[in-house]
Design an enzyme around this catalytic site. Structure first.
Site, PDB file in Angstrom:
ATOM      1  N   CYS A 129       1.418   4.812  -2.893  1.00  0.00           N
ATOM      2  CA  CYS A 129       1.450   3.573  -3.678  1.00  0.00           C
ATOM      3  C   CYS A 129       0.287   2.637  -3.372  1.00  0.00           C
ATOM      4  O   CYS A 129      -0.123   1.859  -4.240  1.00  0.00           O
ATOM      5  CB  CYS A 129       2.777   2.856  -3.479  1.00  0.00           C
ATOM      6  SG  CYS A 129       3.278   2.665  -1.775  1.00  0.00           S
ATOM      7  N   HIS A 254       2.396  -4.313  -4.221  1.00  0.00           N
ATOM      8  CA  HIS A 254       1.293  -4.292  -3.267  1.00  0.00           C
ATOM      9  C   HIS A 254       0.093  -5.020  -3.877  1.00  0.00           C
ATOM     10  O   HIS A 254      -0.161  -4.908  -5.079  1.00  0.00           O
ATOM     11  CB  HIS A 254       0.855  -2.846  -2.973  1.00  0.00           C
ATOM     12  CG  HIS A 254       1.812  -2.062  -2.119  1.00  0.00           C
ATOM     13  ND1 HIS A 254       2.931  -2.595  -1.521  1.00  0.00           N
ATOM     14  CD2 HIS A 254       1.791  -0.754  -1.735  1.00  0.00           C
ATOM     15  CE1 HIS A 254       3.549  -1.660  -0.819  1.00  0.00           C
ATOM     16  NE2 HIS A 254       2.892  -0.532  -0.943  1.00  0.00           N
TER      17      HIS A 254
HETATM   18  C1  2RA Z   1       4.145   1.883   2.208  1.00  0.00           C
HETATM   19  N1  2RA Z   1       2.572   3.224   0.991  1.00  0.00           N
HETATM   20  O1  2RA Z   1       3.899   0.887   1.523  1.00  0.00           O
HETATM   21  C2  2RA Z   1       3.780   3.232   1.740  1.00  0.00           C
HETATM   22  C3  2RA Z   1       4.919   3.859   1.021  1.00  0.00           C
HETATM   23  N2  2RA Z   1       4.630   5.182   0.654  1.00  0.00           N
HETATM   24  O2  2RA Z   1       4.675   1.843   3.300  1.00  0.00           O
END
Ligand code: 2RA
Length: 351
Positions: A129, A254
């Site tokens: 991600c 994110h």
């Molecule tokens: C996280 N990218 O944000 C990782 C999840 N796959 O921890």
């Protein structure tokens, strides 16, 4: 005949988002079979407005399946994606098990949909991600200017760590809310006591410069994924990539700051033009009016949002950007669904 889709891990965090996404998108599927661990078998979940009974993960569960999506931990995918492929399904895997396998394409449809056609193991991987939250925008800029280097910092939401991450943030916020904490060294740490959950430091009233697991030379697994996956998706094996991954007290979405250097000179006007027309990208860049993406506004949406676009003051070939993407949608379930749709179009001859 419309292809049969299996969703493996249908009851998990990403699986749940996936069922919503499958219910909203253009329906290209015949049967949608829901598969999960034996302990969830028999449960009924809603997809496309209908109740579907979950079946237990087994070899027989893949009988007649054309495309099998996996939203399960690495070790479950490592074992079962090859089983689905051996049964004749194309496995679309959202775990880390196969991403860097040279015989498994790593696909982001807006950037490298063509790569999905060459899959010697019958498996296609979905990126992590953190990479996915920025790569659609980077792919669009690369196509125009020719990318030569990425320096990124991530601001990763706790749902990237699954339910445990979300529960930990909520519990810690309850422990510190309405207090004067956050004013003296260690006061937040003492208040949350042993309840650090999956994190090495408190996540409420804090930022934690560590995401994933520790690898060689002080890098984390998340930082290496950003590097390796960006190179593979963009088809630039020598791309210079440096990442610092940070966990922040955000539930979902994110964000990343990006310093992107290109072969060619850049202008903000041209970057704006590219980003405002690129599929899957929304440009939100009017800081004078307070307009830029933030996780609180982006969560629950599909595109990659980009703002704060600037040309580097000391480098006419480099851009600075702020990017946000919902880590459970484009960062996981949505991209998997999009890959599966690319395969469905291929299987049915519709392009
Ligand atoms: C996280 N990218 O944000 C990782 C999840 N796959 O921890």
């Amino acid at each position: 005949r419309k292809p049969t889709l299996a969703v493996v891990g249908a009851t998990g965090a990403v699986g749940t988002v996936m069922l919503g996404i499958l219910s909203e998108r253009k329906d290209v599927w015949g049967e949608i079979r829901l598969i999960a661990s034996p302990r969830s078998a028999g449960k009924k979940l809603t997809v496309r407005g209908e109740q579907v009974e979950v079946v237990a993960l087994s070899e027989e569960a893949f009988e007649g399946v054309d495309v099998a999506m996996f939203d399960v931990p690495d070790e479950v995918s490592a074992q079962w994606a090859p089983v689905a492929a051996a049964k004749g399904a194309v496995a679309v895997d959202n775990s880390g098990a196969f991403r860097m396998d040279p015989e498994v394409p790593l696909v982001v449809p807006e950037v490298n949909a063509h790569a999905a056609r060459v899959r010697p193991r019958g498996i296609i991987s979905n990126p992590n991600c953190t990479t996915l939250s920025m790569i659609v925008a980077m792919g669009a800029l690369h196509a125009e200017f020719g990318l030569s280097e990425l320096i990124v910092s991530s601001y990763q939401a706790v749902s990237g760590s699954g339910k445990e991450g979300v529960d930990t943030l909520r519990e810690q916020i309850a422990a510190v809310a309405g207090t004067e904490l956050g004013t003296h060294p260690g006061d937040v740490r003492r208040a949350v006591g042993g309840g650090l959950g999956p994190y090495p430091a408190p996540i409420a009233y804090n930022v934690v410069p560590f995401a994933g697991s520790l690898k060689d030379d002080g890098w984390t697994s998340e930082e290496l994924k950003v590097r390796n996956e960006s190179r593979k998706i963009l088809g630039l094996p020598g791309l210079r990539v440096t990442a610092t991954c940070v966990r922040v007290p955000v539930i979902t979405t994110h964000s990343l700051t990006v310093h992107a250097r290109f072969e060619n000179e850049v202008t903000v006007a041209k970057a704006h033009e590219i980003l405002s027309t690129a599929p899957g990208v929304v440009l939100c860049d009017n800081p004078a009016e307070g307009e830029f993406p933030t996780p609180a506004d982006v969560v629950g949406t599909d595109p990659t949002w980009v703002g704060r676009v600037r040309r580097s003051m000391d480098d006419p070939n480099a851009l600075e950007l702020f990017v946000c993407g919902d880590n459970l949608r484009k960062g996981a379930a949505l991209n998997t669904a999009q890959i599966a749709e690319v395969v469905a179009a291929e299987l049915t001859g519709v392009s």
